[in-house]
Structures are given as structure tokens and as C-alpha cells.
Design a protein around this motif. Sequence first.
Motif, PDB file in Angstrom:
ATOM      1  N   ALA A 274      54.672  28.576  58.241  1.00 13.54           N
ATOM      2  CA  ALA A 274      55.476  27.501  58.637  1.00 13.54           C
ATOM      3  C   ALA A 274      55.060  27.284  60.205  1.00 13.54           C
ATOM      4  N   VAL A 275      54.374  25.983  60.376  1.00 10.80           N
ATOM      5  CA  VAL A 275      54.167  25.797  61.694  1.00 10.80           C
ATOM      6  C   VAL A 275      54.812  24.457  62.142  1.00 10.80           C
ATOM      7  N   PRO A 276      54.968  23.973  63.257  1.00  9.50           N
ATOM      8  CA  PRO A 276      55.361  22.675  63.713  1.00  9.50           C
ATOM      9  C   PRO A 276      54.269  21.850  63.457  1.00  9.50           C
ATOM     10  N   ALA A 277      54.560  20.617  62.795  1.00 11.36           N
ATOM     11  CA  ALA A 277      53.740  19.430  62.559  1.00 11.36           C
ATOM     12  C   ALA A 277      53.643  18.488  63.625  1.00 11.36           C
ATOM     13  N   LEU A 278      52.495  18.129  64.131  1.00  9.59           N
ATOM     14  CA  LEU A 278      52.507  16.911  65.159  1.00  9.59           C
ATOM     15  C   LEU A 278      52.941  15.584  64.557  1.00  9.59           C
ATOM     16  N   TYR A 283      49.593  16.821  57.923  1.00  5.28           N
ATOM     17  CA  TYR A 283      49.125  17.848  57.099  1.00  5.28           C
ATOM     18  C   TYR A 283      48.212  18.492  57.589  1.00  5.28           C
ATOM     19  N   ASP A 284      47.625  18.409  58.770  1.00  3.19           N
ATOM     20  CA  ASP A 284      46.669  19.269  59.397  1.00  3.19           C
ATOM     21  C   ASP A 284      46.837  18.888  61.057  1.00  3.19           C
ATOM     22  N   TRP A 285      46.159  19.753  61.850  1.00  2.41           N
ATOM     23  CA  TRP A 285      46.490  19.912  63.299  1.00  2.41           C
ATOM     24  C   TRP A 285      45.766  18.334  63.943  1.00  2.41           C
ATOM     25  N   GLY A 286      44.959  17.918  62.900  1.00  2.00           N
ATOM     26  CA  GLY A 286      44.228  16.594  63.630  1.00  2.00           C
ATOM     27  C   GLY A 286      45.104  15.316  63.443  1.00  2.00           C
ATOM     28  N   THR A 287      46.333  15.439  62.718  1.00  2.00           N
ATOM     29  CA  THR A 287      47.338  14.426  62.576  1.00  2.00           C
ATOM     30  C   THR A 287      48.320  14.374  63.607  1.00  2.00           C
ATOM     31  N   VAL A 288      48.391  13.482  64.671  1.00  8.58           N
ATOM     32  CA  VAL A 288      49.187  13.619  65.889  1.00  8.58           C
ATOM     33  C   VAL A 288      49.723  12.040  65.784  1.00  8.58           C
ATOM     34  N   ARG A 289      50.882  11.713  65.550  1.00 10.32           N
ATOM     35  CA  ARG A 289      51.685  10.478  65.848  1.00 10.32           C
ATOM     36  C   ARG A 289      52.466  10.727  67.372  1.00 10.32           C
ATOM     37  N   TYR A 312      58.780  34.761  66.305  1.00 11.15           N
ATOM     38  CA  TYR A 312      58.319  34.166  64.943  1.00 11.15           C
ATOM     39  C   TYR A 312      57.270  33.236  64.963  1.00 11.15           C
ATOM     40  N   GLY A 313      57.428  32.111  65.781  1.00  5.29           N
ATOM     41  CA  GLY A 313      56.837  30.974  65.904  1.00  5.29           C
ATOM     42  C   GLY A 313      55.357  31.388  66.295  1.00  5.29           C
ATOM     43  N   ALA A 314      55.182  32.268  67.342  1.00  3.20           N
ATOM     44  CA  ALA A 314      53.696  32.807  67.652  1.00  3.20           C
ATOM     45  C   ALA A 314      52.971  33.399  66.398  1.00  3.20           C
ATOM     46  N   GLY A 315      53.668  34.400  65.767  1.00  2.00           N
ATOM     47  CA  GLY A 315      52.991  34.823  64.520  1.00  2.00           C
ATOM     48  C   GLY A 315      52.429  33.730  63.582  1.00  2.00           C
ATOM     49  N   GLU A 316      53.321  32.771  63.236  1.00  2.00           N
ATOM     50  CA  GLU A 316      53.193  31.704  62.173  1.00  2.00           C
ATOM     51  C   GLU A 316      51.882  30.878  62.806  1.00  2.00           C
ATOM     52  N   LEU A 317      51.789  30.633  64.140  1.00  2.00           N
ATOM     53  CA  LEU A 317      50.681  29.834  64.655  1.00  2.00           C
ATOM     54  C   LEU A 317      49.607  30.611  64.743  1.00  2.00           C
ATOM     55  N   ARG A 318      49.621  31.919  64.989  1.00  2.00           N
ATOM     56  CA  ARG A 318      48.279  32.695  64.901  1.00  2.00           C
ATOM     57  C   ARG A 318      47.690  32.865  63.530  1.00  2.00           C
ATOM     58  N   ARG A 319      48.533  32.805  62.565  1.00  4.47           N
ATOM     59  CA  ARG A 319      48.165  32.753  61.164  1.00  4.47           C
ATOM     60  C   ARG A 319      47.369  31.307  60.698  1.00  4.47           C
ATOM     61  N   SER A 320      47.908  30.424  61.461  1.00  3.50           N
ATOM     62  CA  SER A 320      47.577  29.239  61.066  1.00  3.50           C
ATOM     63  C   SER A 320      45.800  28.748  61.573  1.00  3.50           C
ATOM     64  N   VAL A 321      45.928  29.407  62.901  1.00  6.05           N
ATOM     65  CA  VAL A 321      44.442  29.201  63.422  1.00  6.05           C
ATOM     66  C   VAL A 321      43.809  30.387  63.189  1.00  6.05           C
ATOM     67  N   SER A 322      44.046  31.545  62.719  1.00  4.07           N
ATOM     68  CA  SER A 322      42.987  32.562  62.147  1.00  4.07           C
ATOM     69  C   SER A 322      43.184  32.794  60.921  1.00  4.07           C
ATOM     70  N   LYS A 323      42.240  32.535  59.968  1.00  7.88           N
ATOM     71  CA  LYS A 323      42.358  32.967  58.674  1.00  7.88           C
ATOM     72  C   LYS A 323      42.277  34.389  58.499  1.00  7.88           C
ATOM     73  N   SER A 324      41.496  35.249  59.543  1.00  6.06           N
ATOM     74  CA  SER A 324      41.705  36.847  59.430  1.00  6.06           C
ATOM     75  C   SER A 324      43.157  37.116  59.475  1.00  6.06           C
ATOM     76  N   ALA A 325      44.014  36.668  60.320  1.00  7.27           N
ATOM     77  CA  ALA A 325      45.408  36.773  60.743  1.00  7.27           C
ATOM     78  C   ALA A 325      46.381  36.584  59.187  1.00  7.27           C
ATOM     79  N   PRO A 346      45.339  21.960  50.031  1.00  2.66           N
ATOM     80  CA  PRO A 346      46.111  21.156  50.378  1.00  2.66           C
ATOM     81  C   PRO A 346      47.528  21.629  50.995  1.00  2.66           C
ATOM     82  N   SER A 347      47.821  20.831  52.275  1.00  2.45           N
ATOM     83  CA  SER A 347      49.257  21.647  52.990  1.00  2.45           C
ATOM     84  C   SER A 347      50.391  20.660  52.713  1.00  2.45           C
TER      85      SER A 347
END
Length: 404
Positions: A274-278, A283-289, A312-325, A346-347
Motif C-alpha cells: 500500500a503506497v501513495p499513488a500520484l 497504477y504505476d509511479w509514472g502516472t502523475v496528475r 509503516y509508509g517507509a516500509g511499504e515504499l521500500r517494498r515498492s521500489v525494491s523487488k528484493s525487499a 497489474p496494480s
Amino acid sequence: MRGARGALDCDVLVIGGGIVGLSTAYAITRAAPGTRVTVLEKEPGPARHQTGRNSGVIHSGIYYRPGSLKARYAVKGAAEMVKFCAEYDIAHAVTGKLIVATDRAELPRLHALVQRGRENGIPVRELGPAQIAELEPEVRGLAAIHVGTTGVCDFTAVAQQLAEASGAEIRYGAEVTAIDRRADLGVAVRTADGAVVRGRVLVNCAGLHCDEVARLTGDDPGMRIIPFRGEYYELARPELVQGLVYPVPDPAFPFLGVHLTRGIDGGVHIGPNAVPALAREGYDWGTVRPRELGATLSWPGSWRIARRHWRYGAGELRRSVSKSAFTTAVRRLLPAVTEDDLVPAPSGVRAQAVLRDGALVDDFLIREGVRAVHVLNAPSPAATASLPVGREVARRALAALARG
């Protein structure tokens, strides 16, 4: 809006063609045959957002506070959803699920879930490590509970069937841009193509955009939708998971954590985080409005959430940008999984209502205005609970219709 009553296009005008909007249309025409219902959906078909982008789980209702709308409607809705799928030959299965504690600190929360399940009238069985291994040979845990009434289904097919069976007029590609409400006459809605649709009562089931639709109507929703993206992977070795496996959730959040779901198609999905959407449909980090992101950042509740839950949010973001995490998190439940086993899928984006003080609205939230009913918070288990939720929204809409 200046026309006579006979010039109205419908009695009830529903905005939103997800499963809640379509269930509401279905419930209205069942409860009051002859009521004219029009559904406006901006996408070219139904269930394109939250309904069609979740894990497909029919939730039992075990997580939700006894007496809450979520608890009541999930328990009732799960049974009704299975019956609906069977009646219309929609793919479904009642598989049961495991909720697994992997750390001693989780055991009190697991035991609390047993009690909550029993209070909600849900059959729950407690398991030790050997019994976990019997059901899920590759899953490891200190203890677990088995919830027998959980299942899976094709919610997109359910939404399509509701649309067809409702008898409502469904207008796809009809994005709402303006609403004119007159207490003595009704509501007129303008869509992006310039069409105007008139009705006596408006029902707002716009999901990710429900607060914006409420404000267009002239009502203050008292909350803001903050979009949270849930990212999924598909398991390249689905044989590692037999059914549905969940971690013990953190009661401070309305998110269930990364879980393992064998879907109706036999594939296994892992997620979501669960990460903040832009963007509301980010549905991905590249979609910004920028306008939507600005609305999120300008809402005081957004900053209060960030201050309160930054760890909590930092952990979710880390798992979003790192497949390893992300893989490390999955290994707590499924030690055999490797990074190569996780294939991006799909997200989804959760429409989470947040109050001005930063509180995450935890229950369904339905509010009424003049000639209007607004569904302002309907995240998971809304798909599971859609039939009873639709009846409740329909009841309120029909009451508003009767008032004239």
C-alpha cells in the motif's frame, strides 16, 4: 433542469459503473419494479477500477469490528455472493483461508481474531505448525487460524451480470463534468460529450472520484479520497501455494498486508502493498496528475497520516521500489520463494477516505444530501459486500424518491 417532470430521463441517476453502483441499480429495480434507473460510467465498460483490480477474494468478515457495517455486510454479502455466482454460473470457489502468525509478537493479535470471528458468527479453527503444513506444505508459521467461509470469484463477471440483470440503462463513456441540483426539480448531469441527463435522485458511487462528485453536487463530503496503490506479483511457481494465505494484519491500518491468493483461474497472486499513488488512477509511479496530487497534498489529513505512520509508509515504499525487499516480506510466509518467482502483475488503487484530522475511515461511509445519496468510503470488502451494500444505498435512494 427547467423542463417539466415528464422531461426527466430517469428516476434515479447512478454515477459509477463499478460493482457497488451496479448492485445499487440492481437492488432498486428489484425493490421497486418500474423505477427508471440510468447508470453513468466514464469507462468503456464496467468494473475497470477497484472492482476489476483486486485479488478476487470473497471475504469472510473476520477482520471487522463486530456490529460495524463492514462486519454485517461482509458476513451476509459473502453468503449472498456465493449464491449469486452459483445462480448465474459465474466462476467461484469456497476455498477457505489461513491467517498465519510468523512471529511470537503476532500471537495475541491472532487470538484476538479468533474471538472477533466468533463474535461475527464465522467458523474459525485454530491450527499449529503441523496442521499448517498439512494444508500448505510450503508455508511456515508458529500458529494459524483457518476460516472456512472465504472464497474467490470473478468480480468483473459479477458486475457485468448485475448490469444486465438490473434492467437499468447503462451509459458507458459518460464522464461526469458538471451537476446542477435543484431541490424542487431534481438533478441534471452534464457529461464530457456535452450530453445532459436528468433525474429525480442522484446516487454517487464514483469510487476514486466520489468526493469530487459530492462537491459537484453541492454537498461537503467532510473527507478526501487519498489513493493508495496496491502492487501485485504473480507467482511463477503456483504449485507452491494451495489456496489463500494471509499474514496477521496490523489493527492500526485498514490494509491486510501482502498475502497469497490462488485465484479462480488457478494462478497465484502475491500482494498488495500500500503506497501513495500520484493520481487517483495512478497504477504505476509514472502516472502523475498534478491537480489530483495537489488536492491530496493540500488536504490536512494527508500530512497527519504521514507524521503518524511514517515508519509503516517507509516500509511499504521500500517494498515498492525494491523487488528484493518485497521478496523478503513474502518469505516470512513462503520461505521457498525467490525473486525470480515473482512476475509483475497489474496494480490496483484503493479509494481510501481520510478525514481532516488524518483518521483513516475504517467503515463503509454513506451520506445523504438533498436528492442525493453519496457512497464515500467503500474499499475492501466492498466487492464481497456489494449485494447488501447495494440494497442499503437503494433503500436510501428510494426513500429520497418518495419524498419527492
